[in-house]
Write a protein that holds these residues in place. Structure first.
Motif, PDB file in Angstrom:
ATOM      1  N   GLN A 123      -5.171   1.254  -2.775  1.00  0.00           N
ATOM      2  CA  GLN A 123      -5.203   2.607  -3.337  1.00  0.00           C
ATOM      3  C   GLN A 123      -6.615   3.048  -3.717  1.00  0.00           C
ATOM      4  O   GLN A 123      -6.906   4.252  -3.770  1.00  0.00           O
ATOM      5  N   ALA A 176       0.815  -1.215   0.000  1.00  0.00           N
ATOM      6  CA  ALA A 176       0.000   0.000   0.000  1.00  0.00           C
ATOM      7  C   ALA A 176       0.852   1.270   0.000  1.00  0.00           C
ATOM      8  O   ALA A 176       0.377   2.334  -0.399  1.00  0.00           O
ATOM      9  N   SER A 235      -0.764  -1.434 -11.973  1.00  0.00           N
ATOM     10  CA  SER A 235      -0.620  -0.443 -10.900  1.00  0.00           C
ATOM     11  C   SER A 235       0.326   0.671 -11.328  1.00  0.00           C
ATOM     12  O   SER A 235       0.097   1.849 -11.037  1.00  0.00           O
ATOM     13  N   MET A 282      -7.965   4.675  -0.797  1.00  0.00           N
ATOM     14  CA  MET A 282      -7.255   5.953  -0.666  1.00  0.00           C
ATOM     15  C   MET A 282      -7.871   6.996  -1.596  1.00  0.00           C
ATOM     16  O   MET A 282      -8.067   8.157  -1.215  1.00  0.00           O
ATOM     17  N   ALA A 306      -4.834   5.494  -6.894  1.00  0.00           N
ATOM     18  CA  ALA A 306      -5.613   6.412  -6.050  1.00  0.00           C
ATOM     19  C   ALA A 306      -5.842   7.741  -6.757  1.00  0.00           C
ATOM     20  O   ALA A 306      -6.930   8.325  -6.695  1.00  0.00           O
ATOM     21  N   THR A 325      -0.575  -2.800  -3.690  1.00  0.00           N
ATOM     22  CA  THR A 325      -0.293  -1.623  -4.520  1.00  0.00           C
ATOM     23  C   THR A 325      -1.499  -1.189  -5.341  1.00  0.00           C
ATOM     24  O   THR A 325      -1.573  -0.039  -5.759  1.00  0.00           O
ATOM     25  N   SER A 331       2.894   2.912  -4.083  1.00  0.00           N
ATOM     26  CA  SER A 331       2.432   3.725  -5.196  1.00  0.00           C
ATOM     27  C   SER A 331       1.096   4.358  -4.862  1.00  0.00           C
ATOM     28  O   SER A 331       0.356   3.856  -4.010  1.00  0.00           O
ATOM     29  N   THR A 332       0.788   5.481  -5.525  1.00  0.00           N
ATOM     30  CA  THR A 332      -0.530   6.118  -5.381  1.00  0.00           C
ATOM     31  C   THR A 332      -1.127   6.446  -6.750  1.00  0.00           C
ATOM     32  O   THR A 332      -2.038   7.268  -6.853  1.00  0.00           O
ATOM     33  N   VAL A 357      -2.924   7.045   3.498  1.00  0.00           N
ATOM     34  CA  VAL A 357      -2.180   5.849   3.088  1.00  0.00           C
ATOM     35  C   VAL A 357      -2.039   4.877   4.252  1.00  0.00           C
ATOM     36  O   VAL A 357      -2.285   3.670   4.123  1.00  0.00           O
TER      37      VAL A 357
END
Length: 416
Positions: A197, A56, A273, A200, A63, A193, A59-60, A224
């Protein structure tokens, strides 16, 4: 209602959805290593939980796609409101609970998207949804990802068996089972990952919609952390019903096939992702398992089970959208509507959970799944015959000992 309170309620419900996502999708990574005996059930879900937590933080991109792409911007900001997001989350959570109860590996991601879309359309109109983003980030990956994963898994399985040269390789359970520990761990990391998100993104969307965060700001660190912990805790509880379906309900999985399926699943999810595609890890995992089944000679696919899973894929988004739309319509009443949504939603979720207690307990399912490596039908028949022969032999030996003891007793009585 005070805007701060509704935001808190939405965040709490989003984290609960993240929790259900965790126990709903544990099977994506751990069904095959549990079924083949590569990992013990409790060890498997613990590893999955830890790696979901780690993943988690990596990466974002997904999200950002959800919080800044799925819902259109209106004149005063995003078109969706926290009340609509609350309604959409109710649709997602309820559908997750229904499919978990049925043991169907449906998509938690599509349940979330469906709930949000249904709520947004009822609350803000059809123009509130960015259909181009929905098509490119959600719909197209939904169709392509399981097919790609199945093809890669099929090819990997055939290559693996070509390397071993025999369909049943004596060291397969050692080497490939050991390899499954690595590949299933990679799937868990990839799941973190991608799926963590999504929550998020929903929380960030809520903060933007309420004015608590600017549209140009990214995912905040506390979001996060909260989402990572929620999905990890949900994963640790273990979704044994769906583990059973994926582990043995689609096809008979051996360690070689499990290794190939997990490797293709992890590669597909990690690539998506990185690109920001919010695909369904459940669909990818199911596609990989089907491909692994097709890749081994003599292996049979339970197409009836696979068909039910595919049907669940197709109806998840519209079903969750329908529930989200109804909840959003009720929420338009005002404070009373939100209270009705919350009470009815909680009652349905609690009712589904209590209903699940009437089904076989998860420990029993766990033992059923992890008892042995999955065998072919012929091997099952041979094992059953062997067990029956052992029982008969043991009974004969017991009778022989009893006759011997009776004769000895009779001889001693005659001497007296």
């Amino acid at each position: 209602m005070d805007i701060t309170l509704i935001v808190v309620l939405v965040i709490a419900l989003a984290l609960f959805f993240d929790f259900t996502n965790g126990f709903h999708d544990t099977a994506n990574a751990m069904a095959t290593p549990i079924a083949t005996g590569a990992m013990k059930p409790k060890v498997a879900v613990t590893v999955a939980a830890v790696l979901n937590l780690v993943g988690a933080f990596l990466s974002t991109a997904v999200a950002t796609s959800i919080s800044h792409g799925l819902i259109n911007e209106g004149p005063g900001g995003v078109a969706i409101t926290p009340e609509m997001i609350f309604a959409g989350l109710i649709g997602a959570v309820v559908w997750n609970m229904i499919t978990w109860l049925r043991g169907l590996p449906s998509s938690s991601s599509h349940a979330l998207f469906g709930g949000l879309i249904g709520a947004a359309i009822v609350g803000a109109g059809f123009g509130s949804v960015n259909y181009a983003a929905l098509l490119t980030v959600v719909i197209i990956p939904a169709f392509l990802s399981p097919v790609i994963a199945a093809l890669v898994s099929l090819l990997s399985t055939r290559i693996a068996y070509r390397i071993t040269r025999r369909p049943v390789f004596p060291n397969e359970r050692g080497g490939f089972r050991f390899g499954q520990i690595f590949t299933s761990s990679m799937v868990s990391l990839a799941h973190g990952t991608n799926d963590a998100q999504k929550t998020m993104g929903v929380i960030t969307l809520t903060l933007i919609a309420s004015g608590a965060q600017s549209a140009g700001q990214g995912v905040q660190f506390w979001v996060v952390v909260a989402c990572a912990l929620a999905i990890a805790l949900g994963t640790y509880t273990g979704g044994w019903r769906i583990i059973r379906t994926l582990g043995s309900g689609i096809t008979e999985i051996r360690a070689t096939q499990g290794f190939a399926a997990e490797a293709s699943t992890a590669a597909t999810i990690l690539a998506s992702s990185h690109l920001g595609f919010a695909l369904s890890t459940t669909q990818v995992s199911s596609g990989s398992i089907i491909g692994a089944g097709l890749g081994r000679r003599g292996s049979k696919i339970q197409w009836s089970t696979a068909g039910k899973i595919v049907i669940a894929w197709f109806i998840t988004l519209p079903a969750a959208a329908a529930v989200g739309a109804v909840a959003s319509g009720i929420a338009r009443i005002g404070v009373l509507g939100l209270v009705i949504d919350a009470v009815v939603g909680a009652a349905v979720i609690l009712g589904l959970y209590l209903w699940s207690l009437r089904k076989p307990h998860e420990q029993a399912i766990e033992v059923d799944v992890a008892a042995n490596a999955v065998l072919t039908r012929k091997e099952r028949r041979d094992m059953q015959r062997k067990k029956r022969a052992e029982v008969v032999a043991a009974r004969r030996a017991e009778l022989s000992r009893e006759r011997t003891l009776r004769r000895m007793a009779a001889r001693k009585g005659g001497r007296r």
